[in-house]
Structure formats: structure tokens, C-alpha cells
Design an enzyme around this catalytic site. Structure first.
Site, PDB file in Angstrom:
ATOM      1  N   HIS A  68       0.702  -1.179   0.162  1.00  0.00           N
ATOM      2  CA  HIS A  68      -0.133  -0.117  -0.079  1.00  0.00           C
ATOM      3  C   HIS A  68       1.185   1.374  -0.410  1.00  0.00           C
ATOM      4  O   HIS A  68       0.717   1.884  -0.939  1.00  0.00           O
ATOM      5  CB  HIS A  68      -0.961  -0.219   0.942  1.00  0.00           C
ATOM      6  CG  HIS A  68      -1.628   1.183   1.244  1.00  0.00           C
ATOM      7  ND1 HIS A  68      -2.117   2.264   0.641  1.00  0.00           N
ATOM      8  CD2 HIS A  68      -1.331   1.950   2.257  1.00  0.00           C
ATOM      9  CE1 HIS A  68      -2.886   2.974   0.910  1.00  0.00           C
ATOM     10  NE2 HIS A  68      -2.117   2.780   2.020  1.00  0.00           N
ATOM     11  N   HIS A  92       3.941   6.593   5.372  1.00  0.00           N
ATOM     12  CA  HIS A  92       2.662   7.255   6.136  1.00  0.00           C
ATOM     13  C   HIS A  92       1.953   6.661   7.224  1.00  0.00           C
ATOM     14  O   HIS A  92       1.426   6.973   7.896  1.00  0.00           O
ATOM     15  CB  HIS A  92       1.934   7.770   5.110  1.00  0.00           C
ATOM     16  CG  HIS A  92       1.000   7.369   4.214  1.00  0.00           C
ATOM     17  ND1 HIS A  92       1.321   6.196   3.074  1.00  0.00           N
ATOM     18  CD2 HIS A  92       0.099   6.493   4.853  1.00  0.00           C
ATOM     19  CE1 HIS A  92       0.047   5.444   3.059  1.00  0.00           C
ATOM     20  NE2 HIS A  92      -0.947   5.546   3.662  1.00  0.00           N
ATOM     21  N   GLU A  96       1.365   4.830  12.456  1.00  0.00           N
ATOM     22  CA  GLU A  96      -0.010   5.019  13.036  1.00  0.00           C
ATOM     23  C   GLU A  96      -0.086   3.152  13.631  1.00  0.00           C
ATOM     24  O   GLU A  96      -0.562   2.117  14.277  1.00  0.00           O
ATOM     25  CB  GLU A  96      -0.999   4.873  11.948  1.00  0.00           C
ATOM     26  CG  GLU A  96      -1.210   5.627  11.515  1.00  0.00           C
ATOM     27  CD  GLU A  96      -1.988   6.913  12.696  1.00  0.00           C
ATOM     28  OE1 GLU A  96      -3.669   5.784  13.383  1.00  0.00           O
ATOM     29  OE2 GLU A  96      -1.737   7.813  13.385  1.00  0.00           O
ATOM     30  N   ASP A  97       0.727   1.876  11.993  1.00  0.00           N
ATOM     31  CA  ASP A  97       0.421   0.600  12.469  1.00  0.00           C
ATOM     32  C   ASP A  97       2.052  -0.145  13.559  1.00  0.00           C
ATOM     33  O   ASP A  97       1.820  -1.283  13.494  1.00  0.00           O
ATOM     34  CB  ASP A  97      -0.179  -0.112  11.096  1.00  0.00           C
ATOM     35  CG  ASP A  97      -0.511   1.211  10.601  1.00  0.00           C
ATOM     36  OD1 ASP A  97      -1.600   1.277  11.132  1.00  0.00           O
ATOM     37  OD2 ASP A  97      -0.924   1.131   8.812  1.00  0.00           O
ATOM     38  N   ASP A 159      -3.034   8.370  -1.639  1.00  0.00           N
ATOM     39  CA  ASP A 159      -3.333   7.270  -0.337  1.00  0.00           C
ATOM     40  C   ASP A 159      -4.833   6.956  -0.579  1.00  0.00           C
ATOM     41  O   ASP A 159      -5.397   5.321  -1.122  1.00  0.00           O
ATOM     42  CB  ASP A 159      -3.275   7.574   1.078  1.00  0.00           C
ATOM     43  CG  ASP A 159      -4.222   6.492   2.669  1.00  0.00           C
ATOM     44  OD1 ASP A 159      -3.125   5.204   1.842  1.00  0.00           O
ATOM     45  OD2 ASP A 159      -4.706   7.460   2.717  1.00  0.00           O
ATOM     46  N   ASP A 279     -24.405  10.826 -27.515  1.00  0.00           N
ATOM     47  CA  ASP A 279     -25.402  11.272 -28.842  1.00  0.00           C
ATOM     48  C   ASP A 279     -23.840  12.739 -28.904  1.00  0.00           C
ATOM     49  O   ASP A 279     -24.005  12.768 -29.818  1.00  0.00           O
ATOM     50  CB  ASP A 279     -26.293  10.839 -29.460  1.00  0.00           C
ATOM     51  CG  ASP A 279     -27.229  10.409 -29.520  1.00  0.00           C
ATOM     52  OD1 ASP A 279     -25.909   9.199 -29.869  1.00  0.00           O
ATOM     53  OD2 ASP A 279     -28.149  10.395 -29.941  1.00  0.00           O
TER      54      ASP A 279
END
Ligand code: MN
Length: 723
Positions: A68, A92, A96-97, A159, A279
Site C-alpha cells: 500500500h 505514512h 499508525e501501525d 492514499d 450522442d
């Protein structure tokens, strides 16, 4: 741009390593086309750091999590973003993780990168809930305000784009929520920043997930119609190309595919049928400069008849997001409408990549003009107040405060309130409702108990705690920022003060009337009218408030009421003089001409709006008035003790001798008085007149001072001075 072809499911450590090596090689190659070698090394370091940090983590799809951030960085390379932005993109989600802190990132990859990462994760934390249009607008502004650096927004958009591209693996309800948020918040931001390709892809992906059925029906219909269309498109394109060649205009001519969401919106918005929308044939002509654009326009209008009223000149008047082009609609073969956009190469860059064209077309000759325009449009279209500095500075610092004057905060219900920067929880409370403001006692900011004076920051969630008996605190006035809070607090304090003062005044007046054997309720309206006129007040409450605030004396008002009523002068006189202390404040003023002190026989005069002015009985300045306006005068007398000192002036005439002033001053001090002022006259006959302003408690005190001074041999004469 997809950098990686992610492998799925758990892998061995070697497989992970070797896959990363391949991806890094590819990334280096890509970056080699536009970054300096040392910058590539910095990005590579961030790559390895992030890959290591996310090791063993997987996305819901089963892909290694690292795929990611790598894909996000890949999208940014498509805009030729700088090394700091790419590092931030790779990192990024690290804070957080994983266990890694933002401080560590700052130490390893520099302050700017850490700030970018911090900016992105702050945006990640806030979720949009409301579906009101106005709220969506506020939310967009809040995101932009929080970002401060355009690169934060670009990373966030990339992101979001990658998450949209990989949305299929999520639960349908989650998918719909994210897709809707993309449609309402992120796609419009992309549009505002002129990131047209991103805007369109986001809309297309969101459309598919919010309305899957409609998307499928429309996709099938477009596919079915395509064969037919291709022939017509080819024919028109050929005709335009030939005409350009005849006119010796160098131009690139291309057909435009409409995207599904655009068709869908047109059908809904203009209530057109599918074929009516489809059209319409779209073409784009790209040329080298602006004069050629108008040349192309003339040439095309010679080829097919233009539809009147459909020509738009966005070159002369660019759209809000900086978009420039000429638009015209022609009547093509078989009578079908043909929409043409005519623009220069540079306008095309801006139309496709907007703000990102900064980085993307860096070696373009007209870069500085592009920068300037980008900067300008960022400012104008986002209704920004201008930040200092020119466009060169913009590129250097890349920091722009898009909304320097505002902060955006959440109510507990998820509503967003814009407030002026520097606003506090009290401002917030008044912005929600006046009653909430008047009753607030504490607040929670982001679920934590905080002082009411806390300055709010973008994205804060604010909850006000109220108590039914609470009142505004005058101290709030020292820190509130909004006009509304300020005026509401003032209004409250004033009304409360007035109401209380009026109640107190009424009590005092009732008592004063009782002393005169009268009652407040027996006073006639006509009598009140006369007293109001005399005192310069408009309504009864004003007089009562004045009494309560000490601006008027209740006994004085009581006597005026009696005199203007049916009472006889003698009756009022019999009630005795009004006692004064000299400590009443504004209600009683001691006349400056005669400076009365307790013990002096005194009289009072009523002056409009000035309360009672007290003179010494035989003050020369009042003799005339006492005769001619006798009804304005009132008997007053000193109340037993006042507890304050009074200023009075005496003149001491003394023989000239060394140290005489010191002797006199010593005598005054001995009598327990302060000297406020000394003034010496010219000598005359070997004597000097010295004027003192002294503080005395009363006439007895003054007499004692004079007695002491008379005992000083050099003192010839002492007297009180009156003007
Ligand atoms: Mn992410």
C-alpha cells in the site's frame, strides 16, 4: 502508476526480501528520470525502513501491507513529487501501525518528512459523517486547513486513490461509506486542486461502489454503443485533422471518451436519456500557443456550424481551479452535436494535473508562469487570504496556510463549526447556542477534560459541559475571540447587573419613603413623570437602577417625589435633612468651589444626571441660585462618621526664616494629616504665603491642625481657602 505487482498471502522471509529488492530496483529506475542521485538514496532508505516496519503485516486482501505505501509513493512519482513527499508516502502508515514514533522518523528522515507524515495521519483520524452539502464543504475546508502543506493533501489523495482501487476486498457497507466519502470530500478537493485525472478516476471508482447496479447498466450500454460511435468519431476526427492541415495549423486532435459518472450525472442533472447524453461527441485540439487556439476556433466554425450560445472562453476568464480552454459546440455530420475543447499544451498540463503540474513539468520553459498561476489559483479558489511571499518562496517552502484565519472543529454530533483562529471552548459554546454559552462550566476536548480558555485546533472534537444554574464569568471576556461570545457575555452581565441594581434601588427608595411616612405604591404616575423629567431619566427603572448603583440617593429621590406630589414643603422639611457621608460615590459630589468637610454646614443641589452636589452653606458661588431656584435645593446634613478623609485647602502666612516650611510640615504630620500639595507665593514684606491641600477627617481635625500650626513662632496667619 502501479509500481508493484503484489504477491498474495504469507510468504517466507526470503520471498519477502527478494520481492522488495525487485520493487526497489523498479522504483530507483523510475526516480532516476527526475530525481538527483542523493535524493534517490534518501527515498530508498525510507523504502527499506518502511518495508521492515510493515513486515509481517497484511492488508485485508492478503497482500503484504507494504504494497500500500509503495503504491501511494508510486502514484506520487506519476506527479514527479519530490523526495520528501515520496519518503512521507512510504512512511505514512508506519507511526499508525507500528511501534515507531514520529520523533524517530524526524531523526532518521528529517523534520519536513516527519511533518508530512504527521499531517497525513492527522487527516486519517477524522471521519466525515454528515451528508449535508454545507457540512461537506466545511469538512473539505477543514482538511485543507489541517494540511497546511499541499503535499500532505497530495499524499492523502494518493492514499485514498489506492484504497479506492483496492476497495473490492472490503465489506459492502464499508465500501459504500468510503466510496461516498470519496465522492463528497476527496474528489471535490482533487477537482479544486485541478487534479483532473485523479478526480475522474475517483468518481468512477466511487460510482461503481455506491451505485453498483446503475454502474453496471451504464457500463454495458456504453460498451454496446461504442462500436457505432467509433465510426462516427473516426470520421469527425479525420475531417478536423484535414481542415487543420489545410489551414497550416500544427495541432493534436483527439476524441474524448466520456466517463461513466459524467454521463450518469448529466442524465440525472439535465434529465436526459442515455442516448441524448451519449450522442454528444467530444474532441480536444491541442496547439502550441494562445493565438493559435483562436485560429483553430475560427477554422472549426468554418468546418461545422456552431450552436449559438454554446461558446465559452475559459482562456480569457479561467475557471476557479485554473482551468483554461476554449469550448464550443458544433453541429456535426448527421446533425449530431460535437463538443470541442481547444487549448495549449501548457493549459492541457494544468487541466490534467492541476497543482501537481508544479512538479510534473518542472523543466517546462513557462514554469514560473505556471507556478504563479497555480499559486494564485490556490489562493483565489480556496478563498484563501493571501500568504506572504512570491511564487519562488512558495516552491521553496511549500508551506501554505490555506485558511490562516479559521479553525474547524467538531460538535459531539459530528457537525463542523468554523471559528476564527484563536477561539476558545467558550467561543465554541456560544457558537452552538447562546444558552449553552451562558450555562457552560467546563469542556472536553477530544474526550479530555480541559479548561474553558483552551484554544481550539483544527479537527478538535469539543463537548461543552453545562450546569443549569451557571452564569457567564466576567473573566471570560479576557480571552474570548468571537464577537458573538463577547457581546452575549456583556449583555448577560449588564442585564443581570441592571436587574439586581433596580431591585436594590426599589428597596432603598421604599425605605426612604417610609421614613417620610409615605409608600412607594402611593406615588402617582404623574408625579413620577415630573421627577423623571427633572432627573433626565427616561423610565422609572432607570431611576431605580441608578439608586441601586449608587448614582442617586434614595432619600433625595423620595423627597423629590413628595414635593412633586401632594405633600407640603413643610411636611418634607419636617422629615429632616438627607444624611450624607461623602462616601456615596457618584451619588454625592462635594463642590470643588468650597470643598466642604464634615462639620461644615452644608446644602445640596440637584443637577440633571449628576446626582447631588454638596456645597458649604455660605459658599459665595450659590447665593444667587439658592434664591432664584429654591426648589432645586435640599437640606442635607453630615452623617455621624464617614471613615474617609476629605481634601481641604489652607493658607499659612509665615515669616521668612530658614526651615520654616519644614516646621509647618512637621506640625501637620503631628496632627495626623497628609499633605497632598504645597504651593508657595512670592515673598511680601518678609513673609511668604504657603498654600496646602490637606487630608482631614472633619472640621474638628482641621481645627486641631490649625491650633498646632499657630504655636509655631514664625506663623503669622492661617485661614481656609475658598474660591
Ligand atoms: Mn494509507
Amino acid at each position: 502508476m502501479q509500481v508493484s505487482a503484489p504477491s498474495r498471502g504469507p510468504q517466507t522471509a526470503e520471498a519477502y526480501e527478494s520481492e522488495r529488492r525487485l520493487q526497489l530496483e523498479k522504483l530507483r529506475e523510475l526516480l532516476g528520470t527526475y530525481l538527483k542521485p542523493e535524493d534517490i538514496e534518501r527515498v530508498a532508505a525510507a523504502f527499506l525502513f518502511s518495508a521492515e516496519a510493515h513486515k509481517g503485516q497484511f492488508r485485508i486482501s492478503g497482500d503484504p501491507y507494504f504494497s500500500h505505501p509503495l503504491a501511494v509513493a508510486g502514484i506520487l512519482t506519476g506527479w514527479h513529487l519530490d523526495a520528501q513527499a515520496l519518503m512521507a508516502a512510504l512512511l505514512h502508515d508506519v507511526t499508525e501501525d507500528t511501534e515507531i514514533t514520529n520523533k524517530e522518523i524526524g531523526e532518521k528522515f528529517g523534520k519536513v518528512t516527519a511533518e508530512l507524515v504527521d499531517g497525513v495521519s492527522k487527516l486519517d483520524k477524522i471521519e466525515f459523517q454528515s451528508i449535508e452539502d454545507a457540512q461537506a464543504e466545511n469538512f473539505r475546508k477543514m482538511l485543507l486547513a489541517m494540511a497546511r502543506d499541499v503535499r500532505v493533501i497530495l499524499i492523502k489523495l494518493a492514499d485514498r486513490l489506492h484504497n479506492m482501487r483496492t476497495l473490492d476486498t472490503l465489506r459492502p457497507d464499508k465500501r459504500r461509506r468510503i466510496a461516498r466519502e470519496t465522492l463528497e470530500i476527496y474528489a471535490p478537493i482533487a477537482n479544486r486542486l485541478g487534479l483532473n485525472n485523479l478526480y475522474r478516476e475517483m468518481q468512477e471508482l466511487a460510482f461503481r461502489h455506491v451505485w453498483p447496479l446503475r454502474f453496471n447498466v451504464l457500463a454495458k450500454a456504453v460498451k454496446a454503443a461504442r462500436g457505432n460511435r467509433r465510426e462516427v468519431v473516426g470520421k469527425i476526427q479525420q475531417a478536423i485533422k484535414e481542415r487543420m492541415a489545410e489551414a497550416k495549423i500544427e495541432a493534436e486532435v483527439m476524441g474524448r471518451e466520456k466517463h461513466l459518472f459524467g454521463i450518469y450525472r448529466k442524465m440525472r442533472g439535465k434529465s436526459l436519456s442515455f442516448s441524448q447524453v451519449l450522442d454528444i461527441y467530444g474532441f480536444r485540439v491541442i496547439v502550441k500557443d494562445v493565438p493559435t487556439c483562436y485560429l483553430v476556433l475560427g477554422t472549426l466554425h468554418g468546418l461545422y456550424k456552431p450552436v449559438p450560445g454554446k461558446f465559452k472562453d475559459y482562456i480569457a476568464i479561467p475557471k476557479g481551479n485554473g482551468y483554461q480552454s476554449l469550448h464550443t459546440t458544433l453541429i456535426g455530420p448527421y446533425g449530431t452535436p460535437v463538443e470541442v475543447q481547444i487549448r495549449t499544451t501548457e493549459m492541457h498540463h494544468v487541466a490534467e494535473s492541476g497543482v501537481a503540474s508544479h512538479w510534473l513539468y518542472k523543466d517546462d520553459k513557462s514554469l514560473s508562469e505556471l507556478q504563479q498561476r497555480t499559486h494564485k489559483w490556490l489562493q483565489s479558489l480556496l478563498e484563501l487570504q493571501s500568504t506572504s511571499g512570491d511564487s519562488a518562496e512558495f516552491l521553496e517552502h511549500l508551506k501554505i496556510d490555506l485558511f490562516p484565519g479559521e479553525v474547524y472543529v467538531f460538535t459531539p454530533m459530528g457537525k463542523i463549526l468554523p471559528l476564527p483562529r484563536g477561539s476558545t471552548a467558550v467561543d465554541f459554546a456560544y457558537a452552538v447556542h447562546t444558552d449553552i454559552g451562558n450555562r457552560c462550566v467546563a469542556c472536553r476536548i477530544n474526550h479530555e477534560l480541559m479548561p474553558l480558555r483552551t484554544e481550539l485546533r483544527n479537527g478538535d472534537q469539543v463537548e461543552v459541559i453545562t450546569a443549569s444554574h451557571a452564569n457567564p464569568n466576567p473573566a471570560w471576556l479576557s480571552y474570548v475571540k468571537t464577537g458573538k461570545a463577547r457581546s452575549q457575555i456583556r449583555h448577560f452581565l449588564k442585564t443581570v447587573q441592571q436587574a439586581e441594581s433596580a431591585r436594590l434601588g426599589e428597596r432603598l427608595l421604599a425605605k426612604a419613603l417610609a421614613d417620610l411616612n409615605a409608600g412607594l405604591e402611593t406615588i402617582k404616575e404623574a408625579t413620577w413623570e415630573k421627577v423623571l423629567r427633572e432627573s433626565g431619566a427616561k423610565v422609572k427603572e432607570e431611576v431605580l437602577t441608578d439608586i441601586g448603583l449608587g448614582k442617586r440617593l434614595a432619600p433625595v429621590v423620595a423627597r423629590r417625589l413628595m414635593l412633586h406630589g401632594e405633600a407640603q414643603q413643610a411636611e418634607v422639611r419636617a422629615a429632616g435633612p438627607v444624611p450624607i457621608r461623602g462616601t456615596e460615590g457618584m451619588a454625592v459630589q462635594l463642590a470643588r468651589c468650597c470643598q466642604p468637610i464634615p462639620g461644615d454646614p452644608v446644602v445640596g443641589s440637584i443637577k440633571k444626571g449628576q446626582g447631588l452636589i454638596v456645597h458649604v452653606f455660605d459658599c459665595p458661588g450659590i447665593i444667587k441660585s439658592r434664591v432664584q431656584e429654591a426648589d432645586k435645593w435640599l437640606d442635607v446634613e453630615w452623617a455621624p462618621e464617614s471613615g474617609r478623609t476629605f481634601d481641604t485647602r489652607i493658607r499659612v502666612v509665615a515669616q521668612n526664616a530658614p526651615g520654616v516650611l519644614a516646621k509647618v510640615a512637621g506640625g501637620i504630620a503631628e496632627a495626623g494629616s497628609n499633605i497632598l500639595n504645597v504651593n508657595m507665593d512670592e515673598e511680601r514684606d518678609a513673609c511668604t504665603a504657603i498654600d496646602f491641600i490637606l487630608q482631614v477627617t472633619d472640621r474638628v481635625h482641621l481645627a486641631r491642625i490649625m491650633r498646632i500650626l499657630r504655636h509655631i513662632p514664625e506663623v503669622v496667619r492661617i485661614s481656609r481657602v475658598r474660591e
